[in-house]
Design a protein around this motif. Structure first.
Motif, PDB file in Angstrom:
ATOM      1  N   ASN A 270       0.334  -0.975  -0.026  1.00  0.00           N
ATOM      2  CA  ASN A 270       0.128  -0.363   0.074  1.00  0.00           C
ATOM      3  C   ASN A 270       1.022   1.048  -0.046  1.00  0.00           C
ATOM      4  N   THR A 275      -1.259   2.969  -4.804  1.00  0.00           N
ATOM      5  CA  THR A 275      -2.451   3.860  -4.929  1.00  0.00           C
ATOM      6  C   THR A 275      -2.566   4.044  -5.595  1.00  0.00           C
ATOM      7  N   TRP A 278      -3.536   2.211  -9.558  1.00  0.00           N
ATOM      8  CA  TRP A 278      -4.327   1.461  -8.920  1.00  0.00           C
ATOM      9  C   TRP A 278      -6.173   2.290  -9.033  1.00  0.00           C
ATOM     10  N   VAL A 279      -5.871   3.531  -8.702  1.00  0.00           N
ATOM     11  CA  VAL A 279      -7.048   4.040  -8.837  1.00  0.00           C
ATOM     12  C   VAL A 279      -7.267   4.610 -10.351  1.00  0.00           C
ATOM     13  N   VAL A 311     -13.325   5.958  -7.480  1.00  0.00           N
ATOM     14  CA  VAL A 311     -13.116   6.397  -5.120  1.00  0.00           C
ATOM     15  C   VAL A 311     -13.159   5.485  -4.964  1.00  0.00           C
ATOM     16  N   TYR A 314     -10.833   2.565  -4.325  1.00  0.00           N
ATOM     17  CA  TYR A 314     -10.602   3.260  -4.015  1.00  0.00           C
ATOM     18  C   TYR A 314      -9.748   2.678  -2.194  1.00  0.00           C
ATOM     19  N   TYR A 315     -11.447   2.872  -1.787  1.00  0.00           N
ATOM     20  CA  TYR A 315     -12.122   3.639  -0.322  1.00  0.00           C
ATOM     21  C   TYR A 315     -12.386   1.748   0.036  1.00  0.00           C
ATOM     22  N   PHE A 318      -8.375   0.721   0.030  1.00  0.00           N
ATOM     23  CA  PHE A 318      -7.433   1.369   0.646  1.00  0.00           C
ATOM     24  C   PHE A 318      -7.527   1.595   2.178  1.00  0.00           C
ATOM     25  N   ILE A 419     -10.430  12.512  -4.547  1.00  0.00           N
ATOM     26  CA  ILE A 419      -9.797  12.124  -3.210  1.00  0.00           C
ATOM     27  C   ILE A 419      -8.833  12.917  -2.350  1.00  0.00           C
TER      28      ILE A 419
END
Length: 474
Positions: A270, A275, A278-279, A311, A314-315, A318, A419
């Motif tokens: 992470n 990150t 990935w988003v 998003v 992401y939530y 991560f 974000i």
């Protein structure tokens, strides 16, 4: 006052465009439904379609012609097998016939019976279509529909209605100030206000089930996108990138389904760069699917359909959003922010440029993530304001009329901005903010009114005219 449900903002359907694909599809369905009972589908002799304004100028790239004909056939964007879309459309061109709702086959030549009026617009909205019918007894009539953004459709001469408009809500919301006041008076979060309103239309269990179904479609869309190689249709020869990006980030690990995909991501390092990658990958995957007539969720539009799933992923991956209640909270907050933008400004790129799509979706995602990470209602609305503030004036100039360049990458930018806006709001004091959410929504609408029409989803300006491409395959 217009009443908008979570399920008016989030709608399962087919890409590539909510206003140019989903809206015309729904208009065609509404039109053909007028004749199902009396005089009956079998009494239809001919149908003619006229597309105006933005629906004409970018209709080919957005599949507007395909959508209208599928709607007249009685197909539904929620349930149609997406791999049958092109064959069904191809059959119409090949046979010069149109099968209506499985009951009547009429002569129909797309070259002469579906006309793109590139130089003509109708006064009601830039996205307009007129459907005309001739019956066996010689009776003729026409109806005009406007696709006003996000898959919403208005018939000429009628007010815009949603399935939810007949309700009397306990907390009617027109502005962000209304939402803020209810939250303060009730001492509850934005999501709680939204859930109480949703009880007007359905039980809480039904609302939860509906939200989870939408999340499942979003998550599965991401998974399909990262597992599909190749080049997007339309003639721009845009290569899909999510597939290779996800393979690199997972070090070649194969995932059996979307849930396993999330587990594998959560197990990876992470670090910030991963990150961030990935988003971007999440957003790319959804909008590559959207561009290929895949199954997506309008959020609040198809062109911006990758921001909120990115998003949300992401939530989930991560930031600890692993429970169903987290998904419900995210979705209800996002929907309410989107509905306020629709009421007070627009979610149609043909009316407001891309600020109305990517900007609104980024604001929705920013507010939702902020509440989910512990922010107050005021901080959530501050996050929405920040996100939109940095999309003001964003134009819509799709190359070749296709929802590909710059549309796909813009979803990655919208997600990252959401974000960032969330993080700024969580560290900020809403009481000292100089700009309110209502203030930025008003500014967005004024900007939309001032924006030159060639930057409003017409492909008449900007990148669409400055980038030389061969789209002969369109």
């Amino acid at each position: 006052m217009e009443q908008i449900s979570v399920f008016d903002i989030f709608k399962i359907g087919v890409g590539p465009s909510s206003s140019h694909t989903m809206g015309p599809w729904r208009a065609a369905q509404q039109f053909i439904n007028l004749y199902k009972v009396k005089p009956g589908i079998k009494e239809i002799k001919r149908i003619h379609v006229d597309l105006y304004g933005s629906l004409a100028k970018t209709g080919k790239g957005h599949g507007t012609d395909i959508a209208v004909l599928l709607g007249l056939m009685g197909e539904d964007p929620v349930t149609i097998e997406v791999n049958t879309i092109n064959p069904k459309f191809g059959k119409i061109h090949q046979t010069k016939t149109l099968e209506i709702c499985g009951e009547q086959v009429i002569t129909f030549d797309p070259e002469t019976d579906l006309i793109f009026h590139f130089d003509k617009s109708l006064p009601g909205h830039p996205n307009a279509l007129t459907l005309s019918i001739t019956m066996m007894d010689g009776f003729q009539e026409s109806h005009t529909y406007y696709s006003v953004g996000g898959g919403f459709v208005v018939k000429e001469g009628e007010e815009e209605l949603t399935l939810s408009d007949s309700a009397q809500l306990p907390f009617p919301i027109e502005t962000a100030a209304d939402l803020k006041r209810y939250c303060e008076e009730q001492g509850v979060s934005i999501s709680e206000i939204v859930l109480r309103n949703e009880l007007t239309w359905r039980t809480q269990e039904e609302t939860i089930a509906g939200c989870l179904e939408i999340w499942n479609v979003m998550r599965d869309c991401v998974f399909r996108g990262v597992n599909t190689e190749g080049t997007l249709p339309g003639g721009l020869n845009v290569k899909r990138r999510a597939y290779e990006m996800s393979r690199r980030l997972l070090n070649g690990i194969a995932c059996k389904d979307s849930k396993d995909f999330i587990r594998q991501i959560q197990a990876t390092s992470n670090i910030f760069q991963n990150t961030l990658n990935w988003v971007s990958c999440f957003a790319l995957s959804v909008n590559e699917e959207n561009a290929a007539f895949g199954r997506v969720v309008t959020a609040p539009t198809n062109g911006a359909s990758g921001v909120i799933p990115a998003v949300m992923m992401y939530y989930v991956c991560f930031a600890g959003g692993t429970e169903e209640k987290d998904i419900i909270r995210f979705m209800t907050v996002a929907a309410e922010i989107g509905s306020i933008f629709k009421k007070r400004s627009t979610i149609s790129a043909a009316m407001g440029g891309c600020q109305a799509e990517i900007g609104v979706s980024s604001a929705m995602a920013a507010a939702a993530l902020t509440e989910c990470l512990g922010g107050s209602p005021n901080q959530a609305m501050m996050a929405a304001e920040i996100a939109m503030e940095h999309h003001l004036g964003l134009t819509c100039d799709p190359i070749g009329g296709l929802v590909q360049i710059p549309c796909i990458e813009r979803n990655t930018m919208g997600a990252i901005k959401a974000i960032t806006a969330c993080q700024l709001a969580l560290q900020g004091d809403p009481d000292t903010a100089k700009v309110s959410l209502d203030g930025v929504i008003k500014t967005m609408w004024e900007t939309a009114l001032d924006m030159n029409s060639k930057y409003k989803e017409t492909s008449d300006g900007g990148l669409a005219t400055n980038i030389s491409v061969n789209i002969s395959e369109c």
